[in-house]
Design an enzyme around this catalytic site. Sequence first.
Site, PDB file in Angstrom:
ATOM      1  N   ASP A  54     -10.104  -5.078   1.337  1.00 38.87           N
ATOM      2  CA  ASP A  54     -10.417  -3.744   1.260  1.00 38.87           C
ATOM      3  C   ASP A  54     -11.754  -3.493   1.248  1.00 38.87           C
ATOM      4  OD1 ASP A  54      -7.580  -3.685   0.992  1.00 38.87           O
ATOM      5  OD2 ASP A  54      -7.642  -2.367  -0.689  1.00 38.87           O
ATOM      6  N   LYS A  72      -7.600   3.371   3.865  1.00 31.16           N
ATOM      7  CA  LYS A  72      -7.413   3.526   2.590  1.00 31.16           C
ATOM      8  C   LYS A  72      -8.097   4.827   2.011  1.00 31.16           C
ATOM      9  CE  LYS A  72      -8.017   0.892  -1.921  1.00 31.16           C
ATOM     10  NZ  LYS A  72      -8.592  -0.227  -2.451  1.00 31.16           N
ATOM     11  N   LYS A 101      -3.118   3.477   3.271  1.00 26.66           N
ATOM     12  CA  LYS A 101      -2.693   3.173   1.778  1.00 26.66           C
ATOM     13  C   LYS A 101      -3.430   4.033   0.880  1.00 26.66           C
ATOM     14  CE  LYS A 101      -4.566  -0.363  -1.730  1.00 26.66           C
ATOM     15  NZ  LYS A 101      -5.307  -1.708  -2.020  1.00 26.66           N
TER      16      LYS A 101
END
Length: 220
Positions: free
Chosen positions: A90, A152, A181
């Site tokens: 991430d 995300k 996400k």
Amino acid sequence: MKTINNYIDHTALKPTTSQKDIKTLCEEAKQHRFYSVCVNGHYVPLAKALLAKSNVKVCAVVGFPLGAMATEVKVFEAKKAIADGADEIDMVLNIGMLKSENFVNVYTDIRDVKLAIGNKVLKVILEISELSKNEIIKACQICLDAKADFIKTSTGFSKSGATLTAVKMIRKTVKKGAKIKASGGIKTLEVAEKYLEAGVDRLGCSAGVSIMEELQKKNS
């Protein structure tokens, strides 16, 4: 059929997170069969060892939480995390470069990390609380061009976390080109279910255990 636990990246990213906290995180992830644990790079080897006999994956953050370091540093950090056993990365988008409209820099930053980790999953954190609607759309388009696997919403370290409005905007922009996400502020079963209904593919939260406890009470 997936159940809510299969969507959760069980998260511990505070600067005060200890080895004991990581051990607890991994035990909880195994108990509830969460999709992954999300940890800072230093704890990847420990998490990998603790989860060795389970199906729970290890996710590591890169360029966290500001995203403002050199691309070469993010690449090194990502490679190190993968070498230590991370299954997913991430990374934080370079927000300052996006706001400077230096879109080539934003693109190469993401592209180079993706190239460095090969077929491992890359999620790019936009930090939506810092971006305008047009900036979110532009960031999504760059993520698609750079072959990111997920977009995300947030680090959880800024002014606010995920919003349904932003998730819907991201989905409309990327369509099926990338997964989403939602992260930041997902603390209850009701909120988690709303994001799943909106079409997110993963939930990043530190409240996974309490969400599962709520679910168990609801089903009992």
